[in-house]
Motif scaffolding. Sequence first.
Motif, PDB file in Angstrom:
ATOM      1  N   ILE A 125      37.319  49.229  30.324  1.00 27.13           N
ATOM      2  CA  ILE A 125      37.694  47.824  30.549  1.00 27.13           C
ATOM      3  C   ILE A 125      36.932  46.931  29.574  1.00 27.13           C
ATOM      4  O   ILE A 125      37.505  46.034  28.940  1.00 27.13           O
ATOM      5  N   LYS A 155      41.753  41.225  33.995  1.00 26.95           N
ATOM      6  CA  LYS A 155      42.919  42.093  34.132  1.00 26.95           C
ATOM      7  C   LYS A 155      42.494  43.515  34.505  1.00 26.95           C
ATOM      8  O   LYS A 155      43.053  44.131  35.427  1.00 26.95           O
ATOM      9  N   GLY A 156      41.486  44.027  33.820  1.00 28.87           N
ATOM     10  CA  GLY A 156      41.022  45.375  34.105  1.00 28.87           C
ATOM     11  C   GLY A 156      40.380  45.497  35.472  1.00 28.87           C
ATOM     12  O   GLY A 156      40.593  46.490  36.193  1.00 28.87           O
ATOM     13  N   CYS A 157      39.606  44.490  35.854  1.00 27.92           N
ATOM     14  CA  CYS A 157      38.934  44.526  37.155  1.00 27.92           C
ATOM     15  C   CYS A 157      39.930  44.416  38.302  1.00 27.92           C
ATOM     16  O   CYS A 157      39.734  45.026  39.375  1.00 27.92           O
ATOM     17  N   LEU A 158      40.999  43.663  38.107  1.00 22.35           N
ATOM     18  CA  LEU A 158      42.054  43.574  39.123  1.00 22.35           C
ATOM     19  C   LEU A 158      42.759  44.921  39.275  1.00 22.35           C
ATOM     20  O   LEU A 158      43.054  45.354  40.402  1.00 22.35           O
ATOM     21  N   GLU A 159      43.019  45.589  38.169  1.00 22.29           N
ATOM     22  CA  GLU A 159      43.741  46.860  38.202  1.00 22.29           C
ATOM     23  C   GLU A 159      42.987  47.929  38.977  1.00 22.29           C
ATOM     24  O   GLU A 159      43.592  48.767  39.650  1.00 22.29           O
ATOM     25  N   ILE A 160      41.658  47.921  38.902  1.00 25.18           N
ATOM     26  CA  ILE A 160      40.884  48.958  39.604  1.00 25.18           C
ATOM     27  C   ILE A 160      40.400  48.484  40.969  1.00 25.18           C
ATOM     28  O   ILE A 160      39.691  49.216  41.666  1.00 25.18           O
ATOM     29  N   GLU A 164      41.149  36.420  39.924  1.00 25.27           N
ATOM     30  CA  GLU A 164      40.488  36.254  38.631  1.00 25.27           C
ATOM     31  C   GLU A 164      39.176  35.482  38.748  1.00 25.27           C
ATOM     32  O   GLU A 164      38.212  35.761  38.028  1.00 25.27           O
TER      33      GLU A 164
END
Length: 412
Positions: A283, A314-319, A325
């Motif tokens: 990420i 975006k990456g933190c939301l995906e995992i 945000e």
Amino acid sequence: MKKEFFAENRKELGNFLKNDSIALFFSGNEIQHSPFSVDKNFYYLSGLNESGIALIITKRNDVVTETLFLKRSDPVMEKWIGKPLSEEEGKELSGIEKVAFVDELKQFAAGQLFKYDFKNIYLDLTRAEWDGKNTVAMDFALEIKEKYSFLKIKNIGKEIGRMRSLKKLDEIACLKDSIEITKNGIEMIMNKVKPDMNENELEAWFDYVLKKNQNTVHSFESIVAAGENATILHYHENSSMIKDGDLILLDVGAAKKQYCADISRTIPANGKFSERQKMIYNIVLNASNKVVESVKPGLPFVKLNEIAKEELAKGCLEIGLIKEEKELGEYYYHQVSHFLGLDAHDTGDRECVLEEGMVFTVEPGLYIAAEKIGIRIEDNVLVTKDSCEVLSKDIPKTVEEIESFFRVKNHE
């Protein structure tokens, strides 16, 4: 660095000065029991790295004159601290032909002010902190205000800062040298690291590489932070034991000929990222790549951090690390870039648009204290005519490059 570089800087500054003006610069004084650090604006104009000396530039009728003020030889002090710069050395290094002694500086200034109708005096009065200690220039300004109230005191610091923000070819070459030494230091750490070492052992190996390269010093105090320590941005103790499974955040830099590298890499103590570590690392790596891809002349400097935050979120939301945000601030709480040059945090206007010749860091990160994971990836980037050049591109950066380095090291 050749004397012609410093002469060109003085010429550019002379063009900026108004007629009937004096500009005065000081190298700075030594602080007892501390290594001397020359005033970087003084160095930028003179190429000299000695305490207690000064430079005066005057401009009248579009004619610019330069006078260098050096320390007198003192046989007693030479037995303790060595010889000061000689007149010949000062001339050769700086390209300034007119040399006097610093104990004559005030009388020289008084003579100039008596003889000519000077209206302005330029001093470097830049101050970062309200309660910061006065510099030599600030104390001199107080004397000027008292003795020559007709003179208009002007701060020249911002103009030199503008000049310094656009790097010339000689400066870029120096930065590349510093980055190469930093690369060697990081790779030395990677060669030596293993679980059950102490952080300061790794710091010592980086120091060793700097010592091997003559006239090389630290750009700043090194950070070698294992495990949870890596979630502390300005961790400097470097005194904890490194455990198997820890990630180690390295934030280090060498300075050669005064020009600073500033590099961060995050490596696994045992040579292999866990799946969770790899997920978080990528990420941050993706954010780094996105910011670098965006760099080009005309882009607002502040946009760099916006791009970093967008990609990190975006990456933190995906995992599932965050649900919105706005929660990113819990795990990313610094800016993605600062200018780089004669200082690790160099002069430059954060409200500017990018121009060819600017050099700055790109350093996204994520810091998850609950998981004892702190990751920062920091590169040094030069703005080119159409895009940018990553000056630190040869330092292992991806998961694959880092793990491959360890496999080769371990002969796997």
